[in-house]
Enzyme design. Sequence first.
Site, PDB file in Angstrom:
ATOM      1  N   HIS A 198       0.822  -1.207   0.000  1.00 61.29           N
ATOM      2  CA  HIS A 198       0.000   0.000   0.000  1.00 61.29           C
ATOM      3  C   HIS A 198       0.861   1.265   0.000  1.00 61.29           C
ATOM      4  O   HIS A 198       0.568   2.233  -0.681  1.00 61.29           O
ATOM      5  CB  HIS A 198      -0.908  -0.016   1.229  1.00 61.29           C
ATOM      6  CG  HIS A 198      -1.934   1.064   1.242  1.00 61.29           C
ATOM      7  ND1 HIS A 198      -3.197   0.891   0.730  1.00 61.29           N
ATOM      8  CD2 HIS A 198      -1.880   2.336   1.684  1.00 61.29           C
ATOM      9  CE1 HIS A 198      -3.872   2.006   0.863  1.00 61.29           C
ATOM     10  NE2 HIS A 198      -3.101   2.904   1.443  1.00 61.29           N
ATOM     11  N   HIS A 204     -10.270   2.573  -1.836  1.00 52.50           N
ATOM     12  CA  HIS A 204     -10.475   2.137  -0.449  1.00 52.50           C
ATOM     13  C   HIS A 204     -11.297   0.858  -0.487  1.00 52.50           C
ATOM     14  O   HIS A 204     -12.410   0.799   0.018  1.00 52.50           O
ATOM     15  CB  HIS A 204     -11.161   3.243   0.364  1.00 52.50           C
ATOM     16  CG  HIS A 204     -10.518   3.457   1.689  1.00 52.50           C
ATOM     17  ND1 HIS A 204     -11.212   3.841   2.810  1.00 52.50           N
ATOM     18  CD2 HIS A 204      -9.227   3.331   2.089  1.00 52.50           C
ATOM     19  CE1 HIS A 204     -10.365   3.940   3.832  1.00 52.50           C
ATOM     20  NE2 HIS A 204      -9.165   3.646   3.421  1.00 52.50           N
TER      21      HIS A 204
END
Lengths: 236, 932
Positions: B218, B286
Amino acid sequence: MSAPTALVLAAPGTNRDHDVAFALELAGAAPRITLLAELLADPTVLHDAQLLVVAGGFSYADALGAGRMWSLQLTHGVGDTLRAFVAAGKPVIGICNGFQVLTRTGLLPGALGHNASGHFQCEWGRLDVPAGRCVWTQGLEPIECPIAHGEGRYVHPDPAGLAANGQVAFTYAGHNPNGSQDAIAGVCDESGVVLGLMPHPENHVVARQHPRHARGTATGLGLAVFQQGVRYARER
Amino acid sequence: MAIGARLTIRSQGADPRATSLLADAHALGLTQVTAIDVAEVVFFHDDLPAAHRAAIEGVLIDPLLQTATWQAPTRGIDTELLPGVTDPAAQAVALAAHTVGLPVVDVATGMHYDVQPALDAATTALLARRLLANQVIERWAPAPIAPSFIDTHATAERSVDHVAIRTLDDDALLALNKERGLSMDLAELHAVAKFYRGIDREPTDVELETLAQTWSEHCSHKTFRALITVLGENGADGATITPLLKQLRECTDSIAAPFVVSAFVGNAGIVTYHPGTTVAVKAETHNHPSAIEPFGGANTGVGGVIRDVMGTAHDPIAITDILCFGPTDVRADELPDGVLHPRLIESGVIAGVADYGNKIGLPTVAGAVIYDPGYTANPLVYAGCIGVADAAPPLPGPLPGDLVVVMGGRTGRDGLRGATFSSATMDATTGDVAGASVQIGDPIVEKLVIDAMRELHGLYTAVTDCGAGGLSSAVGEMAEGVGADVDVTLAPLKYPGLRPWEVWLSEAQERMVFAVPPAHWPAVLAVCSRHGVEAHALGTFTGDGWLRVRAADLTVLELDTHFLHDGRPQRSMVAELPTPYRGEPTLPECPDPKATLLALLAHPNIASKEHVIRRYDHEIRGATVVRPLVGEGHDGHADGVVLARPTDTHGLALGIGVNPWYGLTDPERMAHAVVDEAIRNVVAVGADPDKVSLLDNFSWGDPRRPSTLGDLVMAVQGCCDAAVANTAPFVSGKDSLNNEYLGSDGQRHAVPPTLVITAMAHVPDANFTVTPDLKQAGNVLVLVGHTLAEFGGSHFEKVGHSVGQAVVPAPDADAPARYRRLHAAMQTGRVRACHDVSEGGLAVTLAEMALAGRLGITVDTLPHEHTATALFAESNGRLVCELAPADLDWFCSELGTPATVLGTVTTGTDLLIGDIRVEAAALRTAWSGGHS
């Protein structure tokens, strides 16, 4: 003649304060965005203002119901100052969240519940302007502007009486977007100087803002509401 | 505990929320439920005397709308937010009580649901679990629930643990990796062990967590920076290729667009289209959080991407969202274990986007909503933001001696380990163990920080947002090369009892980190105080290159920032390239074009999205000149949107391109097609094709599978080729990999390769914008671009047609020149309407133009002799334009070939294509379905 000062009140979460300030400027007023905390700390800032605007948004995140926390702060903090402002005949307008706040403070009649749809809606519509006692809408033609709210369903124990008394300032023309009683979109107080409405005339102050502008069928500038309010403040 | 009090608040008359809950219950298969009613509940830790109860009612209850009772219900279902979950209502009750002088402190809130008395306990429990309480943030019990309150007197042990790593063998390293949820691979674990052998000590727990966060997929994009070997024929190792991120960067460098200020650096891309102004643009995903807590996941996704733009010192002006869901009509018992029903994911995500965007006061303007079974277990949620600023030199800091200032929200246990969580494959237990990984946002707090930042210019030398990894990531990045010394006990907490590592790694929302020269600190505090924003100095940037974290006098982390940021070994990966069919295509049959058109219009991917768009405020700021909904009835879908302040002539256009179905067979062509689509969408509304900036957002499956990585390699190739062909540079991007779900059935569920391209372009004159709705009967319609039998991944196939040997639409080399000529034509104001041709092909485009304009069309010339190809193929580079008859010759000579004069606009509202007549009512019913 100098431009009348318009105090644009903003609480934490107010978000259309800049839009309405721009509308007021176009309408010939001198807007001043004032934070709620500043007004609570020094209520005399209201003395210099000729107009008061309670702007739209999500004050305190609409926790416990739209406008509740803001109205509580106003009532307990500067209730007397506000009432004196109105008693002096100075025009007040509450838009969207501002309308919700003014009903909860008791300055305007009725209440605003959850939309019949159960959720937030954003759409343009046309507003009729019934003849009545509101100083903001005298001589106004119908206007077109967007709504953007989740709690805009107007409720009043006697809507017919309110209309008979000239206090219904705006009604939704055609489509009633939120289930308001008698399609009421805006009301004024008994004196006519305090106006509250759910739609956003401040978002239609230049022709290019209208969704049918490119089609050549745009009408009904919301700017007219502010021009009328400013005119009243200047001439009264 | 003391016996507290509870106030149950009901609506007078029917609560509108109850109706949609009942519909949801039925959609989830709970058809036995015949009645649900909703009430709000406020729990007070301590009992209240009668006078206080009356006063509380006075401030909380609206007698025209609500009724209230202090009597606890004895049946039905109660829910409450788990302690520590953001609860603005509880904060508001406390503030309200304080305002009227009542000593009320500990408050919690929840909901109460009445169901029909005869409902059996098992169904009641199922209803509560599936619909009423998301156990990631809520707890439920048969009423009355025993509420829990946050412990306001907790204390934290200030200790530091050392974790033995230096002497572990591979098995033990992997066991440690799993036990601590580090999401590292063996090479990375070796690098960590070696580093600590070098400094002759074991890592602290805080250091290990910080490394895991910083090195997570990430945060560090291992795959996009990896050394990739392409498998040759017979599976032999072939050539190595340039790392993907480097390819994209080099592509942008080679285009050398004069308007790029900063690309692939920092939080967002920055460009300048107009002298004196810069624009920041960014999009994020997300996905994992939205899968397990759709509202909170989408909510904080929007909040996070807005902070990305704030982190470049730009003032946010608009939001975008692209949402990918499973089919909403799937049967509940067909879902994999642990997967929320797509209907709930959809409604939760949309509510979450709406809540954040509407409350923070930014218009949510552009986007897309698509459906595919591949998203059932892995919904995708992309959120984007653009912001503006006066042109200024880059911020110089952080400079040694500057204060490390955290501003905005307080720190709690929210979202611990979010970065490593989002980099891991989910399984059926993810929803249970990842509780702390999802949060609810507080958009008002973030809005106040935006307000404050408008007055902070010149008072700070660097800024970044707290996103995944929290302070560890934000301070860690800012300290790179400079070093910092911070004391986590100085951070303001939501509640006491956090251990040092929890403060350091918390992903509590709405926080920004600034580097503030000590001389400016009083001025910063004054601005923050005026806006009701909290700001605290946690330490200083030191200048020695070391990151030190303390809890008062206890050092919990001491790391060389060079190792933290550059110590991760480059990953080596293997890719197996796809071999899509690109030969001669079959010409598919289409016996009933009318039925096909209606089926296409009714397909969820093509049908009206008005019911979603209207949930978002797209009007605020008064600058949305071309809005997402346009036309005579404000219900047609614009290709792109145009934002221009009322006082400006020029503006910005935003357009989106996405098509995972092309990606399933030909990822390279898919990438080219979606870049083309995004650019086409901004050109269609009046943007300048010579001033287009692009964002790439990849959501992919597990790249350690060579074929999955091979798809990614070809998609990046397609992106770069398309960017060069259009001279439209990428300025920022983000990848979300490992979008896979390991079901308890043992099968892997991966998302289709989903590349979202955002085009952000300059509109030289916002008075010359164009919309797709037909304007006037008697005008003529012209199709520009090539139409070929390209049906691979088409929606023609999705509505049940066999396409045989099909090819995904190929790049059209002529398209960029066509867009420039079209743009020049638009600047004369003579192009009356324009709509791009995309999913569903030309027939869908024409139907949409007619519906939006409340006018009809008669088509007498088709762009291809094969009817199905003419009407339903999805070739790139095409747009339909409306012109006055007098302008037709001019337009055709300006645009050149290929151009097909299709026919005319009619006052009757039917669509007549040759001898095929489709009535307007049928078009509208198909397209709008039950929604409008």
